[in-house]
Design an enzyme around this catalytic site. Structure first.
Site, short mmCIF file in Angstrom:
data_model
loop_
_atom_site.label_atom_id
_atom_site.label_comp_id
_atom_site.label_asym_id
_atom_site.label_seq_id
_atom_site.Cartn_x
_atom_site.Cartn_y
_atom_site.Cartn_z
N GLY A 10 12.90 157.62 99.14
CA GLY A 10 12.99 156.33 98.43
C GLY A 10 11.69 155.98 97.72
CG ASN A 35 19.21 152.49 97.22
OD1 ASN A 35 19.67 152.55 96.08
ND2 ASN A 35 18.32 151.58 97.58
CG ASP A 58 23.27 158.01 108.33
OD1 ASP A 58 22.75 157.21 109.13
OD2 ASP A 58 23.94 157.66 107.35
CE LYS A 85 15.17 149.23 97.83
NZ LYS A 85 13.99 149.43 97.05
CB SER A 125 9.75 142.51 104.43
OG SER A 125 9.78 141.51 103.43
CE1 TYR A 150 15.08 144.59 103.45
CE2 TYR A 150 14.39 142.38 102.79
CZ TYR A 150 14.10 143.72 103.00
OH TYR A 150 12.84 144.18 102.77
CE LYS A 154 12.83 146.14 105.98
NZ LYS A 154 12.64 147.58 106.24
C1 UD1 Z 1 12.60 139.98 97.75
C2 UD1 Z 1 13.05 139.66 99.14
C3 UD1 Z 1 12.11 140.30 100.12
C4 UD1 Z 1 11.99 141.78 99.84
C5 UD1 Z 1 11.54 142.01 98.41
C6 UD1 Z 1 11.55 143.48 98.09
C7 UD1 Z 1 13.83 137.51 100.08
C8 UD1 Z 1 13.83 136.02 99.94
N1 UD1 Z 1 13.12 138.21 99.25
O1 UD1 Z 1 11.37 139.31 97.53
O2 UD1 Z 1 12.58 140.11 101.40
O3 UD1 Z 1 11.08 142.37 100.73
O4 UD1 Z 1 12.44 141.35 97.54
O5 UD1 Z 1 10.72 143.75 97.02
O6 UD1 Z 1 14.48 138.00 100.94
N2 UD1 Z 1 12.93 136.74 89.68
C9 UD1 Z 1 13.40 136.31 88.43
N3 UD1 Z 1 14.30 137.10 87.79
C10 UD1 Z 1 14.79 138.26 88.29
C11 UD1 Z 1 14.32 138.68 89.58
C12 UD1 Z 1 13.41 137.89 90.24
O7 UD1 Z 1 12.99 135.26 87.94
O8 UD1 Z 1 15.63 138.91 87.66
C13 UD1 Z 1 11.90 135.93 90.36
C14 UD1 Z 1 12.32 135.41 91.73
O9 UD1 Z 1 12.95 134.16 91.61
C15 UD1 Z 1 10.95 135.32 92.43
C16 UD1 Z 1 10.15 136.49 91.82
O10 UD1 Z 1 10.80 136.79 90.59
O11 UD1 Z 1 10.29 134.13 92.11
C17 UD1 Z 1 10.14 137.74 92.68
O12 UD1 Z 1 11.46 138.09 93.03
P1 UD1 Z 1 11.83 139.52 93.69
O13 UD1 Z 1 11.17 140.61 92.92
O14 UD1 Z 1 13.29 139.58 93.85
O15 UD1 Z 1 11.09 139.47 95.09
P2 UD1 Z 1 11.18 138.38 96.28
O16 UD1 Z 1 12.36 137.50 96.15
O17 UD1 Z 1 9.85 137.76 96.43
#
Ligand code: UD1
Length: 340
Positions: A10, A35, A58, A85, A125, A150, A154
């Site tokens: 991964g 994945n 697995d 994940k 995480s 998820y 963790k």
């Molecule tokens: C998420 C998970 C975290 C996991 C991590 C893996 C939660 C709440 N969060 O983190 O457990 O370890 O991913 O990398 O469980 N955003 C946008 N547009 C998008 C995607 C994201 O605006 O298309 C924003 C989100 O609102 C956030 C930021 O970008 O503010 C980061 O988002 P993301 O990359 O998904 O990470 P987390 O939510 O912090």
């Protein structure tokens, strides 16, 4: 001496395997490829000029786990990445997530115990902190309520490993709480290759930049942050991989116990900051629209990484521009990931 890397094909696993090989470690990988792609490991071997042993297996399969340990009796430690994940998918499929991640880990641990291998680094995480009281998180913060299955897997696996260590003090356990890993190896040969629509910010931006998606949806611009968009602590995946190498040294000097470390840079960047850094990297403006908040998201948080610096001698080196540069290098060389 070999290191067993679960989920080693991964995104974070393959970067860690590369650094292990560079360091001269013997590496055994297993992955069920649900994945990920074996191609990542082919490329790692080409980049390092070193070979590894791969099993398509697995972790729920005890017979397969035993076979790996039987055939590689020199495995001294396990770096455990394997697991489902996707946050959103975990809400829709909690049984699959709990079954795979929790039961899989239990089977792995049983096999480790049966083969007297009691050293493990677990890929956890920052999500285990839930909603922190203040944005700068140290390891002393209590664990919190996770917003999805998820995250709970963790949190629960951390507890399981801690309880096992209590029952048998010979175990050495390192729990690594990642903040937001992004970027790719500087070669652009390995990187993040999400299947379907990316859930996370940077893979999504990368697909907009390469023309696979029309625009970025920014989930909310009314958060309590300087520009209203969510703030996170993004960390270069190579820095993260190096954190595992340092943790292996730590495992070797531990005399039984559980250690927990944040792996982050200590700096927070907003969604707009990241978007603009990516625009700089790819040399074009990237379209976005402001969309409703995503359920479960919080304002902002970042790590206090000082414990890892003090006890592991580890500190993140790359800044946000370098993270975006390396992500773009990977994405532009591999617009459709490992499949072309
Ligand atoms: C998420 C998970 C975290 C996991 C991590 C893996 C939660 C709440 N969060 O983190 O457990 O370890 O991913 O990398 O469980 N955003 C946008 N547009 C998008 C995607 C994201 O605006 O298309 C924003 C989100 O609102 C956030 C930021 O970008 O503010 C980061 O988002 P993301 O990359 O998904 O990470 P987390 O939510 O912090």
């Amino acid at each position: 001496m070999s290191i067993l890397v679960t989920g080693g094909a991964g995104y974070i696993g393959s970067h860690t395997v590369l650094e292990l090989l560079e360091k001269g470690e013997k590496v055994v990988v297993f992955d069920n490829l649900v994945n990920s792609c074996e191609e990542s490991l082919n490329r790692v071997q080409k980049l390092t000029g070193k070979s590894l042993k791969f099993y398509e297996a697995d972790m729920l399969d005890r017979t397969a786990m035993d076979k790996i340990f039987d055939e590689n009796p020199d495995i001294t430690a396990v770096i455990h990445f394997a697991g489902l994940k996707a946050v959103g998918e975990s809400v829709a499929k909690p049984i699959e997530y709990y079954y795979n991640n929790i039961c899989g880990t239990l089977v792995l641990i049983e096999a480790m115990k049966a083969h007297n291998c009691k050293n493990i680094i677990f890929s956890s995480s920052a999500t285990v902190y839930g909603i922190p009281e203040t944005p700068c998180i140290t390891e002393l913060f209590p664990k919190g309520q996770c917003s999805n299955p998820y995250g709970w897997t963790k949190s629960m696996i951390e507890q399981i490993l801690t309880d096992i260590q209590t029952s048998d003090p010979e175990w050495n356990v390192v729990l690594l709480r990642y903040f937001n890993p992004i970027g790719a190896h500087k070669s652009g040969e390995i990187g993040e290759d999400p299947q379907g629509i990316p859930n996370n910010l940077v893979p999504y931006i990368a697909q907009v930049a390469v023309g696979r998606r029309e625009h970025l949806n920014i989930y909310g611009n009314d958060y309590n942050t300087p520009d209203g968009t969510g703030v996170r602590d993004y960390i270069h995946v190579v820095d993260l991989a190096l954190g595992h190498i340092k943790s292996l040294d730590k495992l070797n000097e531990m005399n039984g116990g559980v250690k927990t470390y944040n792996l982050g840079t200590g700096k927070g960047y907003s969604v707009l900051d990241v978007l603009h850094a990516y625009e700089k990297a790819c040399g074009k403006e990237l379209p976005y629209v402001i969309a409703p908040r995503r359920p479960g998201d919080i304002d902002g948080f970042y790590s206090d990484p000082s414990l890892a610096k003090e006890e592991l001698g580890w500190q993140a080196q790359y800044d946000i521009d370098e993270m975006c540069r390396d992500s773009w290098n990977w994405q532009s060389k591999n617009p459709h990931g490992y499949k072309g």
